[in-house]
Design a protein around this motif. Structure first.
Motif, mmCIF file in Angstrom:
data_model
loop_
_atom_site.group_PDB
_atom_site.id
_atom_site.type_symbol
_atom_site.label_atom_id
_atom_site.label_comp_id
_atom_site.label_asym_id
_atom_site.label_seq_id
_atom_site.Cartn_x
_atom_site.Cartn_y
_atom_site.Cartn_z
ATOM 1 N N LEU A 57 11.101 5.783 -5.760
ATOM 2 C CA LEU A 57 10.160 6.138 -4.700
ATOM 3 C C LEU A 57 9.163 7.136 -5.255
ATOM 4 O O LEU A 57 9.541 8.060 -5.982
ATOM 5 N N ASP A 58 7.888 6.949 -4.897
ATOM 6 C CA ASP A 58 6.849 7.852 -5.360
ATOM 7 C C ASP A 58 5.845 8.061 -4.240
ATOM 8 O O ASP A 58 5.240 7.093 -3.760
ATOM 9 N N ALA A 59 5.696 9.299 -3.799
ATOM 10 C CA ALA A 59 4.705 9.621 -2.775
ATOM 11 C C ALA A 59 3.475 10.154 -3.479
ATOM 12 O O ALA A 59 3.523 11.195 -4.134
ATOM 13 N N GLY A 60 2.385 9.410 -3.384
ATOM 14 C CA GLY A 60 1.143 9.807 -4.025
ATOM 15 C C GLY A 60 0.040 10.002 -3.003
ATOM 16 O O GLY A 60 0.261 9.901 -1.793
ATOM 17 N N ALA A 61 -1.146 10.252 -3.499
ATOM 18 C CA ALA A 61 -2.295 10.498 -2.639
ATOM 19 C C ALA A 61 -2.634 9.284 -1.776
ATOM 20 O O ALA A 61 -3.163 9.424 -0.688
ATOM 21 N N ARG A 62 -2.325 8.089 -2.263
ATOM 22 C CA ARG A 62 -2.656 6.871 -1.519
ATOM 23 C C ARG A 62 -1.535 6.413 -0.605
ATOM 24 O O ARG A 62 -1.678 5.439 0.108
ATOM 25 N N GLY A 63 -0.395 7.054 -0.666
ATOM 26 C CA GLY A 63 0.725 6.668 0.185
ATOM 27 C C GLY A 63 2.020 6.608 -0.589
ATOM 28 O O GLY A 63 2.155 7.175 -1.659
ATOM 29 N N LEU A 64 2.979 5.878 -0.042
ATOM 30 C CA LEU A 64 4.306 5.761 -0.633
ATOM 31 C C LEU A 64 4.421 4.449 -1.393
ATOM 32 O O LEU A 64 4.038 3.395 -0.888
ATOM 33 N N THR A 65 4.948 4.532 -2.618
ATOM 34 C CA THR A 65 5.255 3.334 -3.394
ATOM 35 C C THR A 65 6.754 3.286 -3.609
ATOM 36 O O THR A 65 7.346 4.248 -4.108
ATOM 37 N N ALA A 66 7.362 2.178 -3.209
ATOM 38 C CA ALA A 66 8.778 1.924 -3.462
ATOM 39 C C ALA A 66 8.851 0.770 -4.454
ATOM 40 O O ALA A 66 8.205 -0.267 -4.255
ATOM 41 N N SER A 67 9.594 0.962 -5.537
ATOM 42 C CA SER A 67 9.714 -0.057 -6.582
ATOM 43 C C SER A 67 11.175 -0.421 -6.772
ATOM 44 O O SER A 67 12.031 0.460 -6.851
#
Length: 139
Positions: free
Chosen positions: A120-130
């Motif tokens: 899980l990665d919360a970045g400036a553009r939102g959340l990415t789950a891989s």
């Protein structure tokens, strides 16, 4: 040269890259399954991967309204990233099984159980789950 037989490094190949919203969830699941099967996943591994990604897609729709899916193959693994515009207050430190009376919050736990890795990665553009799953070795 040391004469070793190192495997060549293969750059990830994008198999599928698309935006989605609630109306496209079912067709996206079928398209994902076809691409994952073509890449070499079969049986329970294929089913588990598709269910895991489907849970991430549903989360993206619930928390961001829409999202983006990227499926990549590096020759040994399939990785699927699902990004939404939701901004969680915090990322969970651990992803534990929800209690038997909990009505929701099973998606990430299922994704983790059904794949080899969940990030899980919360970045400036939102959340990415891989999620990543290993492909079976070629005979």
């Amino acid at each position: 040269m040391d004469g070793g037989h190192d495997e060549p490094i293969i750059a990830p190949r994008t198999l599928l890259s698309t935006s989605f919203d609630a109306d496209g969830v079912t067709s996206l699941r079928h398209t994902l399954a076809a691409h994952a099967q073509h890449a070499g996943l079969t049986g329970e591994d294929l089913d588990g991967f598709v269910i895991a990604v489907h849970e991430l897609v549903i989360n993206a729709v619930l928390h961001g309204g829409r999202g983006r899916l990227n499926l990549r193959d590096n020759g040994t693994c399939l990785t699927c990233e699902v990004t939404d515009s939701g901004r969680p207050a915090h990322l969970p430190a651990t992803i534990a099984a929800p209690g038997p009376t909990t009505a929701r919050r099973r998606g990430l736990w299922l994704a983790k159980q059904l794949t080899d890795d969940l990030q899980l990665d919360a970045g400036a553009r939102g959340l990415t789950a891989s999620v990543t799953v290993h492909l079976p070795a070629n005979p």
